[in-house]
Design a protein around this motif. Sequence first.
Motif, PDB file in Angstrom:
ATOM      1  N   LEU A 131       0.825  -1.208   0.000  1.00 45.45           N
ATOM      2  CA  LEU A 131       0.000   0.000   0.000  1.00 45.45           C
ATOM      3  C   LEU A 131       0.859   1.258   0.000  1.00 45.45           C
ATOM      4  CD1 LEU A 131      -2.942  -0.857   2.440  1.00 45.45           C
ATOM      5  CD2 LEU A 131      -3.115  -0.248   0.036  1.00 45.45           C
ATOM      6  N   ILE A 132       1.952   1.235   0.770  1.00 43.04           N
ATOM      7  CA  ILE A 132       2.842   2.396   0.810  1.00 43.04           C
ATOM      8  C   ILE A 132       3.495   2.614  -0.557  1.00 43.04           C
ATOM      9  CG2 ILE A 132       4.959   3.313   1.831  1.00 43.04           C
ATOM     10  CD1 ILE A 132       4.193   1.889   4.433  1.00 43.04           C
ATOM     11  N   VAL A 133       3.927   1.523  -1.193  1.00 46.57           N
ATOM     12  CA  VAL A 133       4.536   1.631  -2.527  1.00 46.57           C
ATOM     13  C   VAL A 133       3.513   2.141  -3.537  1.00 46.57           C
ATOM     14  CG1 VAL A 133       5.564   0.327  -4.419  1.00 46.57           C
ATOM     15  CG2 VAL A 133       6.247  -0.157  -2.063  1.00 46.57           C
ATOM     16  N   ILE A 134       2.277   1.614  -3.471  1.00 46.53           N
ATOM     17  CA  ILE A 134       1.226   2.069  -4.377  1.00 46.53           C
ATOM     18  C   ILE A 134       0.935   3.548  -4.158  1.00 46.53           C
ATOM     19  CG2 ILE A 134      -1.243   1.837  -4.906  1.00 46.53           C
ATOM     20  CD1 ILE A 134      -0.905  -1.179  -4.314  1.00 46.53           C
ATOM     21  N   ALA A 135       0.936   3.967  -2.886  1.00 46.46           N
ATOM     22  CA  ALA A 135       0.719   5.384  -2.578  1.00 46.46           C
ATOM     23  C   ALA A 135       1.792   6.244  -3.231  1.00 46.46           C
ATOM     24  CB  ALA A 135       0.721   5.589  -1.062  1.00 46.46           C
ATOM     25  N   ALA A 136       3.037   5.794  -3.176  1.00 51.23           N
ATOM     26  CA  ALA A 136       4.131   6.547  -3.796  1.00 51.23           C
ATOM     27  C   ALA A 136       3.938   6.659  -5.301  1.00 51.23           C
ATOM     28  CB  ALA A 136       5.465   5.871  -3.483  1.00 51.23           C
ATOM     29  N   ILE A 137       3.512   5.557  -5.931  1.00 49.83           N
ATOM     30  CA  ILE A 137       3.303   5.566  -7.375  1.00 49.83           C
ATOM     31  C   ILE A 137       2.152   6.505  -7.752  1.00 49.83           C
ATOM     32  CG2 ILE A 137       2.606   4.157  -9.354  1.00 49.83           C
ATOM     33  CD1 ILE A 137       3.992   1.781  -7.963  1.00 49.83           C
ATOM     34  N   VAL A 138       1.045   6.426  -6.985  1.00 48.56           N
ATOM     35  CA  VAL A 138      -0.110   7.285  -7.264  1.00 48.56           C
ATOM     36  C   VAL A 138       0.265   8.752  -7.111  1.00 48.56           C
ATOM     37  CG1 VAL A 138      -2.392   7.951  -6.439  1.00 48.56           C
ATOM     38  CG2 VAL A 138      -1.816   5.542  -6.657  1.00 48.56           C
ATOM     39  N   ILE A 139       0.970   9.067  -6.032  1.00 51.51           N
ATOM     40  CA  ILE A 139       1.381  10.452  -5.801  1.00 51.51           C
ATOM     41  C   ILE A 139       2.309  10.924  -6.922  1.00 51.51           C
ATOM     42  CG2 ILE A 139       2.667  11.980  -4.252  1.00 51.51           C
ATOM     43  CD1 ILE A 139       1.724  10.043  -1.973  1.00 51.51           C
ATOM     44  N   GLY A 140       3.248  10.066  -7.300  1.00 55.70           N
ATOM     45  CA  GLY A 140       4.171  10.411  -8.369  1.00 55.70           C
ATOM     46  C   GLY A 140       3.447  10.697  -9.671  1.00 55.70           C
ATOM     47  N   ILE A 141       2.411   9.890  -9.989  1.00 55.63           N
ATOM     48  CA  ILE A 141       1.644  10.093 -11.221  1.00 55.63           C
ATOM     49  C   ILE A 141       0.896  11.426 -11.170  1.00 55.63           C
ATOM     50  CG2 ILE A 141      -0.329   9.245 -12.550  1.00 55.63           C
ATOM     51  CD1 ILE A 141       0.573   6.390 -11.783  1.00 55.63           C
ATOM     52  N   PHE A 142       0.250  11.705 -10.031  1.00 52.54           N
ATOM     53  CA  PHE A 142      -0.491  12.955  -9.901  1.00 52.54           C
ATOM     54  C   PHE A 142       0.432  14.164 -10.035  1.00 52.54           C
ATOM     55  CE2 PHE A 142      -4.078  10.571  -8.020  1.00 52.54           C
ATOM     56  CZ  PHE A 142      -5.129  11.217  -8.641  1.00 52.54           C
ATOM     57  N   ILE A 143       1.552  14.138  -9.343  1.00 49.07           N
ATOM     58  CA  ILE A 143       2.491  15.260  -9.404  1.00 49.07           C
ATOM     59  C   ILE A 143       3.052  15.416 -10.820  1.00 49.07           C
ATOM     60  CG2 ILE A 143       4.657  16.187  -8.510  1.00 49.07           C
ATOM     61  CD1 ILE A 143       2.363  16.271  -6.518  1.00 49.07           C
ATOM     62  N   TYR A 144       3.280  14.287 -11.493  1.00 46.84           N
ATOM     63  CA  TYR A 144       3.801  14.334 -12.863  1.00 46.84           C
ATOM     64  C   TYR A 144       2.777  14.979 -13.800  1.00 46.84           C
ATOM     65  CZ  TYR A 144       5.654  12.778 -17.352  1.00 46.84           C
ATOM     66  OH  TYR A 144       6.139  12.751 -18.633  1.00 46.84           O
ATOM     67  N   VAL A 145       1.498  14.602 -13.652  1.00 44.49           N
ATOM     68  CA  VAL A 145       0.439  15.178 -14.483  1.00 44.49           C
ATOM     69  C   VAL A 145       0.323  16.682 -14.234  1.00 44.49           C
ATOM     70  CG1 VAL A 145      -2.055  15.204 -14.899  1.00 44.49           C
ATOM     71  CG2 VAL A 145      -0.850  13.027 -14.682  1.00 44.49           C
ATOM     72  N   LEU A 146       0.361  17.071 -12.958  1.00 45.42           N
ATOM     73  CA  LEU A 146       0.295  18.497 -12.628  1.00 45.42           C
ATOM     74  C   LEU A 146       1.483  19.248 -13.215  1.00 45.42           C
ATOM     75  CD1 LEU A 146      -0.856  18.380  -8.885  1.00 45.42           C
ATOM     76  CD2 LEU A 146      -2.206  19.079 -10.855  1.00 45.42           C
ATOM     77  N   THR A 147       2.649  18.617 -13.189  1.00 51.55           N
ATOM     78  CA  THR A 147       3.856  19.247 -13.741  1.00 51.55           C
ATOM     79  C   THR A 147       3.728  19.436 -15.244  1.00 51.55           C
ATOM     80  OG1 THR A 147       5.210  18.241 -12.007  1.00 51.55           O
ATOM     81  CG2 THR A 147       6.354  19.053 -13.959  1.00 51.55           C
ATOM     82  N   MET A 148       3.227  18.421 -15.937  1.00 50.72           N
ATOM     83  CA  MET A 148       3.070  18.508 -17.388  1.00 50.72           C
ATOM     84  C   MET A 148       2.070  19.600 -17.773  1.00 50.72           C
ATOM     85  SD  MET A 148       5.209  16.372 -18.544  1.00 50.72           S
ATOM     86  CE  MET A 148       4.747  16.350 -20.283  1.00 50.72           C
ATOM     87  N   GLN A 149       1.072  19.818 -16.923  1.00 54.40           N
ATOM     88  CA  GLN A 149       0.086  20.869 -17.201  1.00 54.40           C
ATOM     89  C   GLN A 149       0.683  22.266 -17.030  1.00 54.40           C
ATOM     90  OE1 GLN A 149      -3.124  19.915 -14.514  1.00 54.40           O
ATOM     91  NE2 GLN A 149      -4.113  18.511 -15.974  1.00 54.40           N
TER      92      GLN A 149
END
Length: 356
Positions: free
Chosen positions: A245-263
């Motif tokens: 769950l902790i690893v999945i949380a890191a991946i989810v957070i990373g994806i969200f931050i990456y999407v926000l960065t690309m925007q």
Amino acid sequence: MFLAFNEIKHALFRYSLVSGVIFLIAYLVFFLSGLAFGLAEDNRTAVDKWQADYIILTDDANDNLNMSMIPLTAINKVDAKEKAILLQTPGVITKGKQEDNLNVAFFGIKSNQFLKPNISAGKMYHAKNEVVVDNSLNKEHDIQLNNQLAISGNNTKLKVVGFTDNAKYNTLPVIYTSTETFQEIRYENLEAKHANNLPVNALVVRGTPKNIPSSLKSESLKDFINKIPGYSAQVLTFGFMISFLIVIAAIVIGIFIYVLTMQKIDIFGVMKAQGVPNRYISKSVIYETFILATVAVCLGAILTLLTAVLLPNKVPFTINLYLFIGISILMVLFAILGALFSVRTITKIDPLKAIG
């Protein structure tokens, strides 16, 4: 930090959604951790109360406390700083005719030895057929002082004279009684002259035992706890679940931050064209992630504490402060590691292409 706060303030709804996802994951991790720790503790709290170093069982008992039968002659040969005999057997009790049967673990001990439980209410047993019981029987099944307990398959009646806290073995509430009463529970209508010559289940030792007969084996209390049926499987299962769950949380957070960065590539391109260094922009993204993750994890911990208050007593939920702090730090660190992928993207932004 200034840029991070202003970006969050400018797009509060968007960042709230990201923080909300982290919050839900954090809450799930904390809640499962509390359940896992509580269930694990229910296997061992009675053993932890001994504050002992070793336990001695028969070599052929396969680490099963109930199957170990040690003759008193063998116990007398063992040398140790402190030693205490232990008798143990599972049982079923009832309180009155209308009550449901309750599974318990009986511990037969000598009241002058160190296995004696602490008394949270009432008194220590002294007379025959008196018992001290785990207070979960009071909280969950309304068993009170001076209640008479019947034993399934046995005519012996037990009188509750005291309560102790945190005394469970293999998830069963423990009932403490004298060795004489225990032998009567286990061997009904046993003659008194034979009761003192019966074997015991284990010898619990403080310090390092010496002169152990070949028919017996000594093992540390830590090893003994790990071999309690189901204990290791529960710990490993929940441990893997929480880790994933902790690893999945890191991946989810990373994806969200990456999407926000690309925007925000156009904005970052303008900033870089104005001479704002990559380091400053990258630090801003890291600060944003830290703020979002920290707030979300704290809210998840607070909701977990509130949930723990509302849970019924039968749910084995225990809050371990050090475990929660460790999980919180790991979740924030993994969130920051996930955000590093966005930082890598920022460093490759070409200001001219980003502006168009």
